[in-house]
Design an enzyme around this catalytic site. Structure first.
Site, PDB file in Angstrom:
ATOM      1  N   GLU A 205      64.715  65.916  93.323  1.00  0.00           N
ATOM      2  CA  GLU A 205      63.341  65.408  93.570  1.00  0.00           C
ATOM      3  C   GLU A 205      62.920  65.642  95.027  1.00  0.00           C
ATOM      4  O   GLU A 205      62.228  64.834  95.641  1.00  0.00           O
ATOM      5  CB  GLU A 205      63.187  63.963  93.110  1.00  0.00           C
ATOM      6  CG  GLU A 205      63.456  63.866  91.611  1.00  0.00           C
ATOM      7  CD  GLU A 205      62.733  62.777  90.877  1.00  0.00           C
ATOM      8  OE1 GLU A 205      61.753  62.239  91.415  1.00  0.00           O
ATOM      9  OE2 GLU A 205      63.155  62.471  89.747  1.00  0.00           O
TER      10      GLU A 205
ATOM     11  N   GLU B 198      63.262  76.120  88.753  1.00  0.00           N
ATOM     12  CA  GLU B 198      63.809  77.285  88.054  1.00  0.00           C
ATOM     13  C   GLU B 198      64.965  77.817  88.894  1.00  0.00           C
ATOM     14  O   GLU B 198      65.124  77.416  90.064  1.00  0.00           O
ATOM     15  CB  GLU B 198      62.719  78.342  87.885  1.00  0.00           C
ATOM     16  CG  GLU B 198      61.579  77.829  87.007  1.00  0.00           C
ATOM     17  CD  GLU B 198      60.495  78.852  86.730  1.00  0.00           C
ATOM     18  OE1 GLU B 198      60.578  79.985  87.267  1.00  0.00           O
ATOM     19  OE2 GLU B 198      59.579  78.517  85.962  1.00  0.00           O
ATOM     20  N   PRO B 199      65.762  78.723  88.345  1.00  0.00           N
ATOM     21  CA  PRO B 199      66.913  79.216  89.123  1.00  0.00           C
ATOM     22  C   PRO B 199      66.515  79.735  90.505  1.00  0.00           C
ATOM     23  O   PRO B 199      67.251  79.541  91.470  1.00  0.00           O
ATOM     24  CB  PRO B 199      67.486  80.336  88.230  1.00  0.00           C
ATOM     25  CG  PRO B 199      67.112  79.915  86.835  1.00  0.00           C
ATOM     26  CD  PRO B 199      65.772  79.250  86.952  1.00  0.00           C
TER      27      PRO B 199
ATOM     28  N   GLN C 234      86.352  54.896 103.365  1.00  0.00           N
ATOM     29  CA  GLN C 234      87.190  54.731 104.563  1.00  0.00           C
ATOM     30  C   GLN C 234      87.787  53.321 104.630  1.00  0.00           C
ATOM     31  O   GLN C 234      88.952  53.152 104.983  1.00  0.00           O
ATOM     32  CB  GLN C 234      86.347  55.027 105.816  1.00  0.00           C
ATOM     33  CG  GLN C 234      87.160  55.247 107.068  1.00  0.00           C
ATOM     34  CD  GLN C 234      87.990  56.529 107.014  1.00  0.00           C
ATOM     35  OE1 GLN C 234      87.689  57.437 106.239  1.00  0.00           O
ATOM     36  NE2 GLN C 234      89.048  56.591 107.795  1.00  0.00           N
TER      37      GLN C 234
HETATM   38  N1  CAA Z   1      49.974  64.788  95.923  1.00  0.00           N
HETATM   39  C1  CAA Z   1      48.914  65.475  95.469  1.00  0.00           C
HETATM   40  N2  CAA Z   1      48.773  66.803  95.608  1.00  0.00           N
HETATM   41  C2  CAA Z   1      49.727  67.464  96.272  1.00  0.00           C
HETATM   42  C3  CAA Z   1      50.862  66.822  96.793  1.00  0.00           C
HETATM   43  C4  CAA Z   1      50.971  65.427  96.605  1.00  0.00           C
HETATM   44  N3  CAA Z   1      52.038  64.726  97.040  1.00  0.00           N
HETATM   45  N4  CAA Z   1      51.650  67.742  97.382  1.00  0.00           N
HETATM   46  C5  CAA Z   1      51.032  68.920  97.238  1.00  0.00           C
HETATM   47  N5  CAA Z   1      49.865  68.747  96.563  1.00  0.00           N
HETATM   48  C6  CAA Z   1      48.872  69.767  96.213  1.00  0.00           C
HETATM   49  C7  CAA Z   1      48.262  70.322  97.478  1.00  0.00           C
HETATM   50  O1  CAA Z   1      47.143  69.574  97.878  1.00  0.00           O
HETATM   51  C8  CAA Z   1      47.870  71.716  97.074  1.00  0.00           C
HETATM   52  O2  CAA Z   1      46.650  71.690  96.373  1.00  0.00           O
HETATM   53  P1  CAA Z   1      45.552  72.837  96.615  1.00  0.00           P
HETATM   54  O3  CAA Z   1      46.229  74.134  96.264  1.00  0.00           O
HETATM   55  O4  CAA Z   1      44.452  72.468  95.687  1.00  0.00           O
HETATM   56  O5  CAA Z   1      45.197  72.768  98.064  1.00  0.00           O
HETATM   57  C9  CAA Z   1      48.944  72.114  96.065  1.00  0.00           C
HETATM   58  O6  CAA Z   1      49.519  70.892  95.577  1.00  0.00           O
HETATM   59  C10 CAA Z   1      50.018  72.983  96.682  1.00  0.00           C
HETATM   60  O7  CAA Z   1      50.567  72.216  97.734  1.00  0.00           O
HETATM   61  P2  CAA Z   1      51.248  72.871  99.014  1.00  0.00           P
HETATM   62  O8  CAA Z   1      50.366  73.950  99.572  1.00  0.00           O
HETATM   63  O9  CAA Z   1      51.646  71.748  99.906  1.00  0.00           O
HETATM   64  O10 CAA Z   1      52.508  73.549  98.341  1.00  0.00           O
HETATM   65  P3  CAA Z   1      53.780  74.206  98.991  1.00  0.00           P
HETATM   66  O11 CAA Z   1      54.094  75.401  98.198  1.00  0.00           O
HETATM   67  O12 CAA Z   1      53.613  74.338 100.467  1.00  0.00           O
HETATM   68  O13 CAA Z   1      54.957  73.139  98.646  1.00  0.00           O
HETATM   69  C11 CAA Z   1      56.335  71.227  98.875  1.00  0.00           C
HETATM   70  C12 CAA Z   1      54.943  71.842  99.035  1.00  0.00           C
HETATM   71  C13 CAA Z   1      56.139  69.815  99.410  1.00  0.00           C
HETATM   72  C14 CAA Z   1      57.393  71.948  99.669  1.00  0.00           C
HETATM   73  C15 CAA Z   1      56.699  71.218  97.379  1.00  0.00           C
HETATM   74  O14 CAA Z   1      56.946  72.511  96.897  1.00  0.00           O
HETATM   75  C16 CAA Z   1      57.862  70.329  97.072  1.00  0.00           C
HETATM   76  O15 CAA Z   1      57.717  69.111  96.978  1.00  0.00           O
HETATM   77  N6  CAA Z   1      59.068  70.951  96.884  1.00  0.00           N
HETATM   78  C17 CAA Z   1      60.205  70.218  96.389  1.00  0.00           C
HETATM   79  C18 CAA Z   1      60.256  70.332  94.897  1.00  0.00           C
HETATM   80  C19 CAA Z   1      60.828  69.152  94.259  1.00  0.00           C
HETATM   81  O16 CAA Z   1      60.725  68.015  94.716  1.00  0.00           O
HETATM   82  N7  CAA Z   1      61.424  69.394  93.118  1.00  0.00           N
HETATM   83  C20 CAA Z   1      61.941  68.336  92.351  1.00  0.00           C
HETATM   84  C21 CAA Z   1      62.475  68.888  91.105  1.00  0.00           C
HETATM   85  S1  CAA Z   1      62.324  67.719  89.837  1.00  0.00           S
HETATM   86  C22 CAA Z   1      63.773  66.898  89.774  1.00  0.00           C
HETATM   87  O17 CAA Z   1      64.621  66.998  90.604  1.00  0.00           O
HETATM   88  C23 CAA Z   1      63.757  65.973  88.626  1.00  0.00           C
HETATM   89  C24 CAA Z   1      65.038  65.644  88.035  1.00  0.00           C
HETATM   90  O18 CAA Z   1      65.261  65.962  86.881  1.00  0.00           O
HETATM   91  C25 CAA Z   1      65.945  64.741  88.782  1.00  0.00           C
END
Ligand code: CAA
Length: 384
Positions: free
Chosen positions: A368, A129-130, A341
């Site tokens: 991603e 989201e934004p 380059q």
């Molecule tokens: N597999 C399974 N479960 C997972 C996981 C994984 N790889 N990563 C996290 N989880 C689960 C955790 O176990 C946790 O579960 P519980 O609450 O039950 O314990 C829950 O998800 C929350 O996880 P975190 O506490 O680790 O969450 P966080 O807030 O600390 O964030 C982060 C973790 C890795 C920073 C995550 O927010 C992240 O990956 N951020 C980047 C977002 C991203 O990649 N966005 C992509 C946008 S989509 C896109 O770009 C598509 C496009 O169109 C090109």
């Protein structure tokens, strides 16, 4: 260069099909589509006819039922010619189709996977989201149950293929603002553009990937039938994170394709271009560049396909997927920069494709999960 990957006959054959398709159907137009920021709808139909939009979907749901390695090989070939087409293919195969396959019920699989595999319904993924990018769990789009519907309000950002998508996997909060549970209060919904309250918002004017439409989606009292909740309430963030492991492999293959193309253009140009009476490939300054580029491409390729094979063996590859994406995207930036380059002034203008490759490479370090977020994931896993 010899191929150091141990590929099967089938994998080589599908890679050949992808390479020929990309060269015949995409390469002649890619620069023009980029220049005009033109999305070409016939590409979706053609990818669907080839089965490239259902590569990971089992045959019982109309897909090709291939392994991750074969899918990534095809994706790399498409990316080597046009990164915009590659992102469409990567997002569709790795995120929405995979989420429905892994977490959907039988009715949802029957309804959506077949037309998605044929390319009749293009898939998109709406998590960001934004104000919620790297911190995806901070998303604010709210879903409230109302009879046999969920009513969604909010704005999704950076949605690849958002103007064209027939199925969008959208994450929204199902906890209330008073009882925020981070990732645990988020659910996943199967949204289609015909649902009342669905609007396409701002279209982004981007540095690269210009023929891939990236938009905001606005949900204004969007009514989603209860049957379109994916899996269980409040499990959507975990579904999204698990799917992003596969998604990151797709983006790594895209970055690898971009890097490989830049290396190949630079290699050929260095063999033709004469300065000071000699072909520039005979100068060590250029040889060292090409050697570094080829080494990094090979390292990125080796890690990516080793990870793909481990994933297909059912191993836990979250850390390796993040490493693959980090290495491949930083390789794409390094190699495209060096390619420009090698070309000198000609690399900086649109007469040659390397300036487009450099522009396209940048986003692989951002979407991603940024390179910084990949490092967060990798570092965390070192302690689990
Ligand atoms: N597999 C399974 N479960 C997972 C996981 C994984 N790889 N990563 C996290 N989880 C689960 C955790 O176990 C946790 O579960 P519980 O609450 O039950 O314990 C829950 O998800 C929350 O996880 P975190 O506490 O680790 O969450 P966080 O807030 O600390 O964030 C982060 C973790 C890795 C920073 C995550 O927010 C992240 O990956 N951020 C980047 C977002 C991203 O990649 N966005 C992509 C946008 S989509 C896109 O770009 C598509 C496009 O169109 C090109």
């Amino acid at each position: 260069m010899n191929d150091i990957l141990p590929l099967t006959e089938e994998q080589r054959e599908i890679r050949r099909v992808a390479r020929e398709f990309a060269r015949a159907e995409i390469a002649p137009y890619a620069a023009q589509w980029d220049e005009e920021a033109h999305f070409e709808p016939s590409i979706v139909r053609k990818l669907g006819e080839l089965g490239f939009l259902g590569m990971l979907i089992p045959e019982e749901y109309g897909g090709l039922g291939l392994d991750t390695t074969t899918y990534l090989l095809a994706l790399e070939e498409i990316a080597a010619v046009d990164a915009s087409t590659a992102v469409l293919m990567s997002v569709h195969n790795s995120l929405p189709t995979q989420m429905i396959l892994d977490f959907g019920n039988e009715e949802q699989k029957e309804r959506y996977l077949r037309p998605m595999a044929r390319g009749e319904l293009l898939g998109a993924f709406a998590l960001s989201e934004p104000d919620a990018g790297s911190d995806a769990a901070a998303l604010r789009t709210q879903a409230v149950k109302d009879g046999d519907c969920w009513v969604l309000n909010g704005t999704k950002a950076w949605v690849t293929s958002g103007t064209e998508a027939g199925v969008i996997l959208a994450m929204a909060r199902t906890d209330t603002p008073h009882e925020r549970h981070g990732g645990r209060g988020i659910s996943a919904f199967i949204v289609t553009p015909d649902m009342p309250g669905f609007h396409v918002g701002k279209k982004e004017d981007k540095l690269g990937l210009r023929s891939s439409p990236t938009v905001q989606l606005v949900f204004d009292n969007l009514r989603v039938p209860a049957a379109n909740l994916l899996g269980t309430v409040n499990a959507g963030f975990t579904y999204a994170m698990r799917s992003l492991t596969g998604g990151r492999l797709g983006i790594a293959a895209q970055a690898l394709g971009i890097a490989r193309a830049a290396l190949e253009h630079a290699r050929r140009y260095a063999n033709e271009r004469q300065q000071f009476g000699k072909r520039i490939r005979s100068y060590q300054a250029i040889q060292f560049k090409l050697a570094d580029m080829a080494t990094r491409v090979t390292a990125a390729r080796t890690l990516l396909y080793a990870t793909a094979a481990a994933k297909d063996r059912g191993e836990h590859v979250t850390q390796y997927a993040s490493m693959s994406k980090l290495l491949a995207s930083e390789t794409a930036m390094f190699v495209t920069d060096e390619a420009v380059q090698v070309f000198g002034g000609y690399g900086y203008v649109k007469d040659y494709p390397v300036e487009r490759l450099l522009r396209d490479a940048k986003v692989t370090e951002i979407y991603e999960g940024t390179s910084e977020i990949q490092r967060v994931v990798i570092a965390r896993e070192l302690y689990t």
